[in-house]
Design an enzyme around this catalytic site. Structure first.
Site, PDB file in Angstrom:
ATOM      1  N   LYS A  19      16.935  53.085  53.622  1.00  0.00           N
ATOM      2  CA  LYS A  19      18.529  53.295  54.008  1.00  0.00           C
ATOM      3  C   LYS A  19      19.205  54.394  53.354  1.00  0.00           C
ATOM      4  O   LYS A  19      19.938  55.212  53.886  1.00  0.00           O
ATOM      5  CB  LYS A  19      19.406  51.785  53.740  1.00  0.00           C
ATOM      6  CG  LYS A  19      18.984  50.840  54.830  1.00  0.00           C
ATOM      7  CD  LYS A  19      19.675  49.854  54.638  1.00  0.00           C
ATOM      8  CE  LYS A  19      19.957  49.130  53.353  1.00  0.00           C
ATOM      9  NZ  LYS A  19      18.744  48.146  53.143  1.00  0.00           N
ATOM     10  N   ARG A 171      14.017  39.013  48.148  1.00  0.00           N
ATOM     11  CA  ARG A 171      15.023  39.835  48.798  1.00  0.00           C
ATOM     12  C   ARG A 171      14.898  39.803  50.364  1.00  0.00           C
ATOM     13  O   ARG A 171      15.572  39.968  51.270  1.00  0.00           O
ATOM     14  CB  ARG A 171      15.040  41.217  48.585  1.00  0.00           C
ATOM     15  CG  ARG A 171      15.508  41.148  47.138  1.00  0.00           C
ATOM     16  CD  ARG A 171      15.110  42.534  46.246  1.00  0.00           C
ATOM     17  NE  ARG A 171      15.959  43.795  47.084  1.00  0.00           N
ATOM     18  CZ  ARG A 171      15.517  44.978  46.618  1.00  0.00           C
ATOM     19  NH1 ARG A 171      14.556  45.227  46.022  1.00  0.00           N
ATOM     20  NH2 ARG A 171      16.303  45.964  47.013  1.00  0.00           N
TER      21      ARG A 171
HETATM   22  P1  AMP Z   1      20.332  47.496  47.587  1.00  0.00           P
HETATM   23  O1  AMP Z   1      20.219  48.799  46.978  1.00  0.00           O
HETATM   24  O2  AMP Z   1      21.326  48.028  48.937  1.00  0.00           O
HETATM   25  O3  AMP Z   1      19.057  47.006  48.120  1.00  0.00           O
HETATM   26  O4  AMP Z   1      21.081  46.340  46.982  1.00  0.00           O
HETATM   27  C1  AMP Z   1      20.751  45.922  45.771  1.00  0.00           C
HETATM   28  C2  AMP Z   1      21.110  44.367  45.724  1.00  0.00           C
HETATM   29  O5  AMP Z   1      22.590  44.281  45.659  1.00  0.00           O
HETATM   30  C3  AMP Z   1      20.671  43.428  46.746  1.00  0.00           C
HETATM   31  O6  AMP Z   1      19.458  42.885  46.579  1.00  0.00           O
HETATM   32  C4  AMP Z   1      22.058  42.374  46.572  1.00  0.00           C
HETATM   33  O7  AMP Z   1      21.463  41.522  45.402  1.00  0.00           O
HETATM   34  C5  AMP Z   1      23.124  43.080  46.205  1.00  0.00           C
HETATM   35  N1  AMP Z   1      23.771  43.531  47.366  1.00  0.00           N
HETATM   36  C6  AMP Z   1      24.192  44.760  47.939  1.00  0.00           C
HETATM   37  N2  AMP Z   1      24.724  44.821  48.929  1.00  0.00           N
HETATM   38  C7  AMP Z   1      25.295  43.427  49.232  1.00  0.00           C
HETATM   39  C8  AMP Z   1      26.022  42.810  50.289  1.00  0.00           C
HETATM   40  N3  AMP Z   1      26.525  43.560  51.080  1.00  0.00           N
HETATM   41  N4  AMP Z   1      25.983  41.465  49.956  1.00  0.00           N
HETATM   42  C9  AMP Z   1      25.802  40.887  48.939  1.00  0.00           C
HETATM   43  N5  AMP Z   1      24.616  41.439  47.895  1.00  0.00           N
HETATM   44  C10 AMP Z   1      24.712  42.748  47.902  1.00  0.00           C
END
Ligand code: AMP
Length: 199
Positions: A19, A171
């Site tokens: 993403k 995750r």
């Molecule tokens: P990402 O870099 O988008 O994979 O986000 C890293 C981590 O942040 C995720 O594994 C979640 O623990 C947390 N996180 C990010 N966005 C969200 C969201 N919209 N809702 C809840 N947790 C989030």
């Protein structure tokens, strides 16, 4: 007279589906503002803000942070983007978040990156970073010149806590249970809009 078209998109896909990379390309090609919930949370963790300290254990364990915490942060940041075309990355990740977003910010389109879980596991567990600069390596297709060390500074590379194999599995499970339904939520909204508001 110059007409400005404001376009609002959400990019979805399992963690590690790319993403961030795809968003960056879209941002450059179409001049959209990119808002990544993961980046917002990591910035808070790095700065050790109250929110950063609160969310660290969730993130390190591969769990979603509570809906109210992330929704407050993102809706606050979106206020600054009302007059721009924007691409939301990583938010919403639950139907509750999507419903809250809908109340204040209408989304024009949803992009979904459909990548098999096996590919993702392989990708995430081979990702290593240089924490000070944020430089990212992949031991399969973008390895450092010397294994385990940053090319520029020679400092040791680390794995993000949430990229460790057991956390990646968690995750992906949380994506399946909590985030996949968001896609169905948007499909149903699009169907209802085509039918003039009827479900
Ligand atoms: P990402 O870099 O988008 O994979 O986000 C890293 C981590 O942040 C995720 O594994 C979640 O623990 C947390 N996180 C990010 N966005 C969200 C969201 N919209 N809702 C809840 N947790 C989030």
């Amino acid at each position: 007279m110059v007409l400005r078209v404001i376009f609002r998109a959400v990019i979805m896909g399992p963690p590690g589906s790319g993403k961030g990379t795809v968003s960056e390309r879209i941002m450059k090609s179409f001049g959209m503002k990119h808002l990544s919930s993961g980046d917002v949370l990591r910035t808070n963790m790095k700065a050790k803000t109250e929110v950063g300290l609160l969310v660290k254990s969730y993130i390190d364990q591969g769990q979603l942070v509570p809906d109210d915490v992330i929704t407050r942060l993102i809706l606050h940041d979106l206020k600054g983007l009302e007059q721009c075309s924007s691409l939301l990355d990583g938010f919403p990740r639950t139907v509750t978040q999507a419903e809250c977003l809908d109340k204040v910010y209408k989304i024009d389109t949803v992009l979904n990156l459909n990548v098999p879980f096996e590919t993702i596991k392989e990708r995430l567990t081979s990702r290593w970073i240089h924490p000070a600069s944020g430089r990212v390596y992949n031991i399969n297709f973008n390895p450092p010149k010397i294994p385990g060390l940053d090319d520029v500074t020679g400092e040791p590379l680390i794995q993000r806590n949430d990229d460790k194999p057991e956390t990646v599995a968690r995750r992906l499970k949380s994506y399946e249970m909590q985030t996949r339904p968001v896609l169905e939520y948007y499909r149903a909204s699009a169907r209802s809009a085509r039918l003039g508001g009827q479900p």
